[in-house]
Scaffold this motif. Sequence first.
Motif, PDB file in Angstrom:
ATOM      1  N   VAL A 399       0.798  -1.231   0.000  1.00 18.48           N
ATOM      2  CA  VAL A 399       0.000   0.000   0.000  1.00 18.48           C
ATOM      3  C   VAL A 399       0.826   1.274   0.000  1.00 18.48           C
ATOM      4  O   VAL A 399       0.367   2.312  -0.496  1.00 18.48           O
ATOM      5  CB  VAL A 399      -0.990   0.036   1.189  1.00 18.48           C
ATOM      6  CG1 VAL A 399      -1.928  -1.153   1.144  1.00 18.48           C
ATOM      7  CG2 VAL A 399      -0.272   0.131   2.527  1.00 18.48           C
ATOM      8  N   LEU A 400       2.043   1.240   0.534  1.00 17.29           N
ATOM      9  CA  LEU A 400       2.726   2.494   0.827  1.00 17.29           C
ATOM     10  C   LEU A 400       3.133   3.281  -0.408  1.00 17.29           C
ATOM     11  O   LEU A 400       3.016   4.507  -0.423  1.00 17.29           O
ATOM     12  CB  LEU A 400       3.945   2.236   1.711  1.00 17.29           C
ATOM     13  CG  LEU A 400       3.602   2.052   3.185  1.00 17.29           C
ATOM     14  CD1 LEU A 400       4.820   1.666   3.978  1.00 17.29           C
ATOM     15  CD2 LEU A 400       3.000   3.338   3.743  1.00 17.29           C
ATOM     16  N   GLU A 401       3.620   2.619  -1.424  1.00 21.01           N
ATOM     17  CA  GLU A 401       4.135   3.383  -2.559  1.00 21.01           C
ATOM     18  C   GLU A 401       3.031   4.110  -3.315  1.00 21.01           C
ATOM     19  O   GLU A 401       3.302   5.099  -4.003  1.00 21.01           O
ATOM     20  CB  GLU A 401       4.920   2.462  -3.497  1.00 21.01           C
ATOM     21  CG  GLU A 401       6.230   1.992  -2.881  1.00 21.01           C
ATOM     22  CD  GLU A 401       7.079   1.181  -3.834  1.00 21.01           C
ATOM     23  OE1 GLU A 401       8.309   1.305  -3.754  1.00 21.01           O
ATOM     24  OE2 GLU A 401       6.519   0.429  -4.660  1.00 21.01           O
ATOM     25  N   GLY A 434      10.718  -2.401  11.713  1.00 16.49           N
ATOM     26  CA  GLY A 434      11.490  -3.236  10.808  1.00 16.49           C
ATOM     27  C   GLY A 434      11.339  -2.817   9.362  1.00 16.49           C
ATOM     28  O   GLY A 434      12.311  -2.787   8.595  1.00 16.49           O
ATOM     29  N   PHE A 435      10.118  -2.480   8.963  1.00 14.35           N
ATOM     30  CA  PHE A 435       9.872  -2.047   7.589  1.00 14.35           C
ATOM     31  C   PHE A 435      10.628  -0.752   7.290  1.00 14.35           C
ATOM     32  O   PHE A 435      11.313  -0.629   6.266  1.00 14.35           O
ATOM     33  CB  PHE A 435       8.366  -1.850   7.376  1.00 14.35           C
ATOM     34  CG  PHE A 435       7.993  -1.441   5.983  1.00 14.35           C
ATOM     35  CD1 PHE A 435       7.734  -2.405   5.017  1.00 14.35           C
ATOM     36  CD2 PHE A 435       7.895  -0.108   5.628  1.00 14.35           C
ATOM     37  CE1 PHE A 435       7.390  -2.042   3.724  1.00 14.35           C
ATOM     38  CE2 PHE A 435       7.554   0.268   4.335  1.00 14.35           C
ATOM     39  CZ  PHE A 435       7.297  -0.704   3.389  1.00 14.35           C
ATOM     40  N   TRP A 439      14.039   0.680   4.681  1.00 14.06           N
ATOM     41  CA  TRP A 439      14.051   1.871   3.830  1.00 14.06           C
ATOM     42  C   TRP A 439      15.184   2.825   4.216  1.00 14.06           C
ATOM     43  O   TRP A 439      15.804   3.444   3.358  1.00 14.06           O
ATOM     44  CB  TRP A 439      12.695   2.574   3.905  1.00 14.06           C
ATOM     45  CG  TRP A 439      11.659   1.928   3.034  1.00 14.06           C
ATOM     46  CD1 TRP A 439      11.599   0.621   2.659  1.00 14.06           C
ATOM     47  CD2 TRP A 439      10.539   2.569   2.430  1.00 14.06           C
ATOM     48  NE1 TRP A 439      10.501   0.395   1.866  1.00 14.06           N
ATOM     49  CE2 TRP A 439       9.823   1.579   1.704  1.00 14.06           C
ATOM     50  CE3 TRP A 439      10.044   3.851   2.440  1.00 14.06           C
ATOM     51  CZ2 TRP A 439       8.662   1.850   0.995  1.00 14.06           C
ATOM     52  CZ3 TRP A 439       8.879   4.134   1.731  1.00 14.06           C
ATOM     53  CH2 TRP A 439       8.196   3.146   1.010  1.00 14.06           C
ATOM     54  N   VAL A 440      15.449   2.942   5.517  1.00 12.81           N
ATOM     55  CA  VAL A 440      16.578   3.771   5.941  1.00 12.81           C
ATOM     56  C   VAL A 440      17.882   3.145   5.442  1.00 12.81           C
ATOM     57  O   VAL A 440      18.771   3.842   4.932  1.00 12.81           O
ATOM     58  CB  VAL A 440      16.596   3.921   7.478  1.00 12.81           C
ATOM     59  CG1 VAL A 440      17.870   4.631   7.937  1.00 12.81           C
ATOM     60  CG2 VAL A 440      15.364   4.693   7.955  1.00 12.81           C
ATOM     61  N   SER A 446      15.470   9.142   5.611  1.00 10.94           N
ATOM     62  CA  SER A 446      16.433   9.455   6.661  1.00 10.94           C
ATOM     63  C   SER A 446      15.956   8.822   7.965  1.00 10.94           C
ATOM     64  O   SER A 446      14.770   8.518   8.131  1.00 10.94           O
ATOM     65  CB  SER A 446      16.550  10.963   6.846  1.00 10.94           C
ATOM     66  OG  SER A 446      15.330  11.498   7.368  1.00 10.94           O
ATOM     67  N   LYS A 447      16.868   8.636   8.897  1.00 11.29           N
ATOM     68  CA  LYS A 447      16.467   8.057  10.180  1.00 11.29           C
ATOM     69  C   LYS A 447      15.505   8.983  10.914  1.00 11.29           C
ATOM     70  O   LYS A 447      14.571   8.516  11.579  1.00 11.29           O
ATOM     71  CB  LYS A 447      17.686   7.763  11.047  1.00 11.29           C
ATOM     72  CG  LYS A 447      17.340   7.001  12.314  1.00 11.29           C
ATOM     73  CD  LYS A 447      18.554   6.705  13.175  1.00 11.29           C
ATOM     74  CE  LYS A 447      19.059   5.327  12.912  1.00 11.29           C
ATOM     75  NZ  LYS A 447      20.125   4.923  13.879  1.00 11.29           N
TER      76      LYS A 447
END
Length: 469
Positions: A399-401, A434-435, A439-440, A446-447
Motif C-alpha cells: 500500500v505504501l508506494e 522493521g519495515f 528503507w533507511v 532518513s532516520k
Amino acid sequence: MTQFLHADRLFPAAEPARSIARDLYPAVKDLPLVSPHGHTDPSWFANNQRFADPAALFLTPDHYVLRMLRSRGLSYDDLGVPRKDGKPVADPRTAWRLFAANYHLFAGTPSRLWVDHSLQFAFGIDTQLSSATADAIYDQIAARLGDPDLLPRAILDRANVEVIATTEFALDPLTHHQSMLGQGLIGRVRTTYRPDDVTDPSRAAIVQNLQKLGELTGEDTANWAGLINAHRQRRQTFRRFGAVATDHGVPTAMTADLPLVEKQALLDKVLAGKHDAAEAELFRAQMLTEMALLSVEDGMVMQIHAGSRRNTDPLTFGERGPDMGADIPGPTDYVGGLRALLGRCGNEPNLRIIMFVLDETNYARELAPMAGYWPSLLVGPPWWFHDSPQGIRRYLDQVLETAGFYNLAGFNDDTRALLSIPARHDVWRREVCGFLAHWVGEHRLSKSSALEIARHLSYQAAKDAYKIA
C-alpha cells in the motif's frame, strides 16, 4: 525476557536493518495505545470485576485460538466453550490442559505471539505453556486474577491504553455505557454504532428488529424517511456515550443510490419477508450509502469491514452462536462496490471512510489507489487473518508506494481478548520499525523521517483517522 520473547523478535535478521530497527523501536515502544475499534466486553470496564478463570481469559473468548484447535479435531465441548442448550462442557482446568497439550499447534501463528506476550506482560510467566507446565501456569494465573492490578481497568492502566472502543448493535440498550457515563469513564471507553442488526435482511429477525428500532426512537420505520430518522436518533444516542465511528460488517462493499420510490419498495419487501438474496444485498448496499450520508451530517467515521463469509459452519452456529472461528475470507470489489456511494458523497469534506479487507489482492490493486485519490478514504490496517507479522509486512509493502504513509488509518487491534491488546500493538510497532529500517538502510528515508513516521503509524494516525482529540 525468555527466548520466545526475544528482545529482537520480529526485527530484520540482517544488518544494517536490525540495528536501525533497534534504534527506532524505543521511540514507539511506550507510546499510549489507541484502540479505536474492537470487541471487548463493556461490562468488564463498567463492573471492573475479576476474570473467572484462566480459560475464560485466554481460551473460550478467542476465536483465533479456538479455530486452530478445532482444525485438529478437538471438540468445543472439551475446550469448555458454552453451548446454547446449556448442556455441560469441560470445566476450565480440563479445557486449559487440552489447550496446553496442543499449544505446539500455534507455532508460527500470531496467536502464539499474543499469548506468550500476554502471559509475560500480565503474570510474569517466562516458561513455555505445555502439558508439563499446564497446571502450574493455570494455578499461577488463577491465584492472581483477583489482584487489583489485574482487574479490567487496571489492565488498561498497565497497558497504557489511552482510548478503547467497544462495538454495539443499533438495538443495544448500552446499559454498561450508561454505568460508565456515571462513573466518568466515557471518553477513555467509547461505544461504536454497528447497525447490522437493522440493515442486513439476511438476519432472521430483521422484521422484528426494524420494529424494535421504531419503538426505541418513536419513528415509523416502515417508512423510508422514518427509518433514516431512526438511525439518525440512534447515532446521536451512541455519540452521547463517546462514539466517534460506525462499523459495518458486510459480505461485500456494494453500495447503491436508488430513487426514493425504489427504496420504499425495497423496504416494503423486507418488512413483508418477500425479499430474495439479491434484494437483501441491494438493501444492504443502499443502507451503506445512507450511513455515509448520515456521516456527512454528524461527522462520524465510517468503517467498512467487507469480505468475510461469516458463520460458514451451520452446526457450530446452531450449537454455540456466531464468532466461533468459522468465518472465511472472500474476494472483495471496492472500486465497483463504492462507486454509487462515492458518486453521491465521496467529495464531501465531512466524510471519512476506513476500508478494511480480507482479500489481500485488493491492497495494491484497489485500496491504495483509492485512498491515494479520494480525500474521504483511508486504508484500514490488516484485519483478522492478516493481523500478523507476515500480514503486516505484505500490507505495508503493497500500500505504501501508492497511498503513502498518511493515508493509512494506523493500527487497531479488533480483539475480544483484553490481554492481547498490548501484544498486538507491540507486533505492529515492531513490524513498522522493521519495515522503515529497510528503507533507511536503502537510503530511501532518513532516520529522522523514519522516527517521525514510526511515531505517527504507532499512535497519532489512529487518533487522526477516528477524529479523537
